[in-house]
Motif scaffolding. Structure first.
Motif, PDB file in Angstrom:
ATOM      1  N   ASN A 163       2.741  -7.884   8.375  1.00 44.61           N
ATOM      2  CA  ASN A 163       3.769  -7.017   7.803  1.00 44.61           C
ATOM      3  C   ASN A 163       5.150  -7.372   8.357  1.00 44.61           C
ATOM      4  OD1 ASN A 163       4.541  -4.965   6.068  1.00 44.61           O
ATOM      5  ND2 ASN A 163       4.347  -3.371   7.609  1.00 44.61           N
ATOM      6  N   GLY A 164       6.102  -7.636   7.479  1.00 42.54           N
ATOM      7  CA  GLY A 164       7.469  -7.932   7.891  1.00 42.54           C
ATOM      8  C   GLY A 164       7.712  -9.370   8.294  1.00 42.54           C
ATOM      9  N   LEU A 165       6.681 -10.220   8.239  1.00 39.48           N
ATOM     10  CA  LEU A 165       6.848 -11.600   8.665  1.00 39.48           C
ATOM     11  C   LEU A 165       7.321 -12.480   7.506  1.00 39.48           C
ATOM     12  CD1 LEU A 165       3.668 -12.230  10.860  1.00 39.48           C
ATOM     13  CD2 LEU A 165       5.863 -11.232  11.514  1.00 39.48           C
ATOM     14  N   ASP A 166       8.060 -13.543   7.855  1.00 38.14           N
ATOM     15  CA  ASP A 166       8.401 -14.536   6.838  1.00 38.14           C
ATOM     16  C   ASP A 166       7.202 -15.458   6.651  1.00 38.14           C
ATOM     17  OD1 ASP A 166       8.386 -16.278   9.023  1.00 38.14           O
ATOM     18  OD2 ASP A 166      10.573 -16.370   9.158  1.00 38.14           O
ATOM     19  N   ILE A 167       7.301 -16.393   5.729  1.00 39.46           N
ATOM     20  CA  ILE A 167       6.150 -17.224   5.389  1.00 39.46           C
ATOM     21  C   ILE A 167       5.671 -18.033   6.577  1.00 39.46           C
ATOM     22  CG2 ILE A 167       7.604 -19.107   4.524  1.00 39.46           C
ATOM     23  CD1 ILE A 167       4.120 -17.999   3.218  1.00 39.46           C
ATOM     24  N   GLU A 168       6.598 -18.506   7.408  1.00 41.05           N
ATOM     25  CA  GLU A 168       6.202 -19.276   8.590  1.00 41.05           C
ATOM     26  C   GLU A 168       5.426 -18.403   9.573  1.00 41.05           C
ATOM     27  OE1 GLU A 168       8.186 -22.149  12.051  1.00 41.05           O
ATOM     28  OE2 GLU A 168       9.427 -21.323  10.436  1.00 41.05           O
ATOM     29  N   GLY A 169       5.905 -17.166   9.779  1.00 36.76           N
ATOM     30  CA  GLY A 169       5.216 -16.243  10.672  1.00 36.76           C
ATOM     31  C   GLY A 169       3.835 -15.883  10.161  1.00 36.76           C
ATOM     32  N   ILE A 170       3.720 -15.689   8.837  1.00 36.76           N
ATOM     33  CA  ILE A 170       2.432 -15.369   8.231  1.00 36.76           C
ATOM     34  C   ILE A 170       1.436 -16.503   8.457  1.00 36.76           C
ATOM     35  CG2 ILE A 170       1.236 -15.049   6.019  1.00 36.76           C
ATOM     36  CD1 ILE A 170       3.790 -13.542   5.085  1.00 36.76           C
ATOM     37  N   ILE A 171       1.887 -17.726   8.239  1.00 36.28           N
ATOM     38  CA  ILE A 171       1.013 -18.891   8.426  1.00 36.28           C
ATOM     39  C   ILE A 171       0.591 -19.019   9.894  1.00 36.28           C
ATOM     40  CG2 ILE A 171       0.925 -21.408   8.349  1.00 36.28           C
ATOM     41  CD1 ILE A 171       2.738 -21.227   5.857  1.00 36.28           C
ATOM     42  N   ASP A 172       1.529 -18.782  10.817  1.00 33.51           N
ATOM     43  CA  ASP A 172       1.224 -18.851  12.248  1.00 33.51           C
ATOM     44  C   ASP A 172       0.116 -17.863  12.619  1.00 33.51           C
ATOM     45  OD1 ASP A 172       3.040 -20.825  12.759  1.00 33.51           O
ATOM     46  OD2 ASP A 172       4.567 -19.506  13.629  1.00 33.51           O
ATOM     47  N   VAL A 173       0.283 -16.602  12.211  1.00 33.58           N
ATOM     48  CA  VAL A 173      -0.697 -15.573  12.546  1.00 33.58           C
ATOM     49  C   VAL A 173      -2.040 -15.885  11.893  1.00 33.58           C
ATOM     50  CG1 VAL A 173      -1.291 -13.133  12.242  1.00 33.58           C
ATOM     51  CG2 VAL A 173       1.017 -13.775  12.965  1.00 33.58           C
ATOM     52  N   ARG A 174      -1.990 -16.339  10.653  1.00 34.58           N
ATOM     53  CA  ARG A 174      -3.206 -16.675   9.922  1.00 34.58           C
ATOM     54  C   ARG A 174      -3.982 -17.785  10.638  1.00 34.58           C
ATOM     55  NH1 ARG A 174      -1.390 -17.547   4.206  1.00 34.58           N
ATOM     56  NH2 ARG A 174      -1.135 -19.734   4.742  1.00 34.58           N
ATOM     57  N   ASN A 175      -3.266 -18.811  11.069  1.00 28.49           N
ATOM     58  CA  ASN A 175      -3.918 -19.934  11.744  1.00 28.49           C
ATOM     59  C   ASN A 175      -4.504 -19.532  13.090  1.00 28.49           C
ATOM     60  OD1 ASN A 175      -3.400 -21.708   9.649  1.00 28.49           O
ATOM     61  ND2 ASN A 175      -1.508 -22.488  10.548  1.00 28.49           N
ATOM     62  N   HIS A 193      -2.075  -4.677   3.126  1.00 31.22           N
ATOM     63  CA  HIS A 193      -1.802  -4.424   1.716  1.00 31.22           C
ATOM     64  C   HIS A 193      -1.350  -5.722   1.034  1.00 31.22           C
ATOM     65  CE1 HIS A 193       2.228  -4.121   3.518  1.00 31.22           C
ATOM     66  NE2 HIS A 193       2.702  -4.441   2.326  1.00 31.22           N
ATOM     67  N   MET A 194      -1.263  -6.808   1.824  1.00 35.53           N
ATOM     68  CA  MET A 194      -0.827  -8.105   1.300  1.00 35.53           C
ATOM     69  C   MET A 194      -2.070  -8.949   1.030  1.00 35.53           C
ATOM     70  SD  MET A 194       2.368  -8.508   3.956  1.00 35.53           S
ATOM     71  CE  MET A 194       3.311  -9.754   3.089  1.00 35.53           C
ATOM     72  N   MET A 195      -2.770  -8.584  -0.034  1.00 34.63           N
ATOM     73  CA  MET A 195      -4.080  -9.154  -0.312  1.00 34.63           C
ATOM     74  C   MET A 195      -4.048 -10.649  -0.603  1.00 34.63           C
ATOM     75  SD  MET A 195      -5.577  -5.985  -2.524  1.00 34.63           S
ATOM     76  CE  MET A 195      -3.998  -5.238  -2.890  1.00 34.63           C
ATOM     77  N   SER A 196      -3.049 -11.106  -1.321  1.00 37.13           N
ATOM     78  CA  SER A 196      -2.996 -12.513  -1.706  1.00 37.13           C
ATOM     79  C   SER A 196      -2.857 -13.421  -0.493  1.00 37.13           C
ATOM     80  CB  SER A 196      -1.829 -12.756  -2.671  1.00 37.13           C
ATOM     81  OG  SER A 196      -0.597 -12.413  -2.067  1.00 37.13           O
ATOM     82  N   GLU A 197      -2.245 -12.913   0.582  1.00 37.55           N
ATOM     83  CA  GLU A 197      -2.073 -13.708   1.787  1.00 37.55           C
ATOM     84  C   GLU A 197      -3.325 -13.682   2.657  1.00 37.55           C
ATOM     85  OE1 GLU A 197       1.307 -11.858   3.411  1.00 37.55           O
ATOM     86  OE2 GLU A 197       2.723 -12.792   2.009  1.00 37.55           O
ATOM     87  N   MET A 198      -3.940 -12.514   2.794  1.00 37.48           N
ATOM     88  CA  MET A 198      -5.054 -12.382   3.710  1.00 37.48           C
ATOM     89  C   MET A 198      -6.382 -12.835   3.119  1.00 37.48           C
ATOM     90  SD  MET A 198      -3.541 -11.583   6.381  1.00 37.48           S
ATOM     91  CE  MET A 198      -5.006 -11.494   7.382  1.00 37.48           C
ATOM     92  N   GLU A 199      -6.452 -12.983   1.791  1.00 36.72           N
ATOM     93  CA  GLU A 199      -7.715 -13.454   1.205  1.00 36.72           C
ATOM     94  C   GLU A 199      -8.024 -14.879   1.638  1.00 36.72           C
ATOM     95  OE1 GLU A 199      -6.920 -15.260  -3.187  1.00 36.72           O
ATOM     96  OE2 GLU A 199      -6.634 -13.101  -3.023  1.00 36.72           O
TER      97      GLU A 199
END
Length: 247
Positions: A163-175, A193-199
């Motif tokens: 939540n609140g992260l930019d695309i780079e932050g999202i990828i970092d956390v995901r990895n 609530h960001m289903m497309s990212e967490m799927e």
């Protein structure tokens, strides 16, 4: 509860004075799952995470973690659990290492090098001497995850970690999540609530809507036929509304 289950939830309910909450939740999280708890803001995700971890008392139902009751055997149930619920707070005037050193006081007999181990796990070791005030949002999320890792958990619960992260932050956390699940064999429960990212991260998912679990299954099976998680979610809501209309 099967031997492979990390968490078992039976008929769990909590109702607030305004009528909101969660109702009659039944769910099993298997060891090794990266389980996504998907739903819009206000659907009951944070409430459910708080009930899972004993931060809130249920009106009815039970939660068992690795076979132990969260209400009757709290210390034993939470002994191998780490969590970040609602906000990834840290003392901004302190550096990353000092924040984790403070958090480490809650754990007995922790190895002296454990703080550097968890900083390495989340990719922050080279930033350990920098003040948190200079961290990006993604780095703060990873620092919170490092704090959750201090006690060598087998299960970690994360509330809206992107939540609140930019695309780079999202990828970092995901990895980081994917690597910890693979290398450390940690089971995750992640609300979003960001289903497309967490799927792209989760192996299984549950859909929460108006406090009810209206769908649950293996991600690959839910997405059969080329659907996205958002389409699966909207379809589940439509079926729920149609069912309510016929009652």
């Amino acid at each position: 509860m099967t031997e492979q289950a990390a968490m078992s939830i039976e008929r769990l309910s909590k109702t607030y004075k305004n009528g909101r909450g969660v109702r009659d939740i039944n769910l099993a999280i298997n060891r090794g799952d990266i389980f996504g708890l998907f739903g819009p803001n206000g659907s009951g995700k944070t409430t459910l995470l708080k009930l899972m971890t004993g931060l809130m008392t249920a009106d009815e139902g039970s939660v068992r973690i690795f076979g132990q009751s969260i209400s009757e055997q709290f210390e034993g149930a939470m002994a191998h659990v780490g969590c970040v619920i609602e906000t990834a707070d840290a003392y901004e005037y302190m550096n990353g290492y000092a924040n984790l050193k403070l958090a480490s006081r809650f754990y007995r007999n922790m190895a002296s090098d454990r703080i550097y181990e968890v900083l390495e796990m989340v990719g922050l070791k080279s930033y350990s001497d920098e003040k948190v005030s200079g961290y990006s949002l993604g780095m703060k999320q990873r620092l919170a995850l490092a704090a959750a890792l201090l006690g060598n958990p087998k299960l970690i619960l994360l509330d809206e970690p992107t939540n609140g992260l930019d695309i780079e932050g999202i990828i970092d956390v995901r990895n980081v999540i994917l690597r910890l699940a693979r290398e450390e064999k940690i089971t995750f429960i992640i609300s979003s609530h960001m289903m497309s990212e967490m799927e792209m991260v989760c192996s299984r998912a549950g859909i929460l809507y108006n406090g009810q679990l209206i769908g649950e299954g293996v991600i690959e099976e839910l997405l059969a036929g080329g659907q996205t998680m958002e389409q699966v979610y909207l379809s589940a809501i439509q079926k729920t509304r149609e069912g309510a209309a016929h009652v």
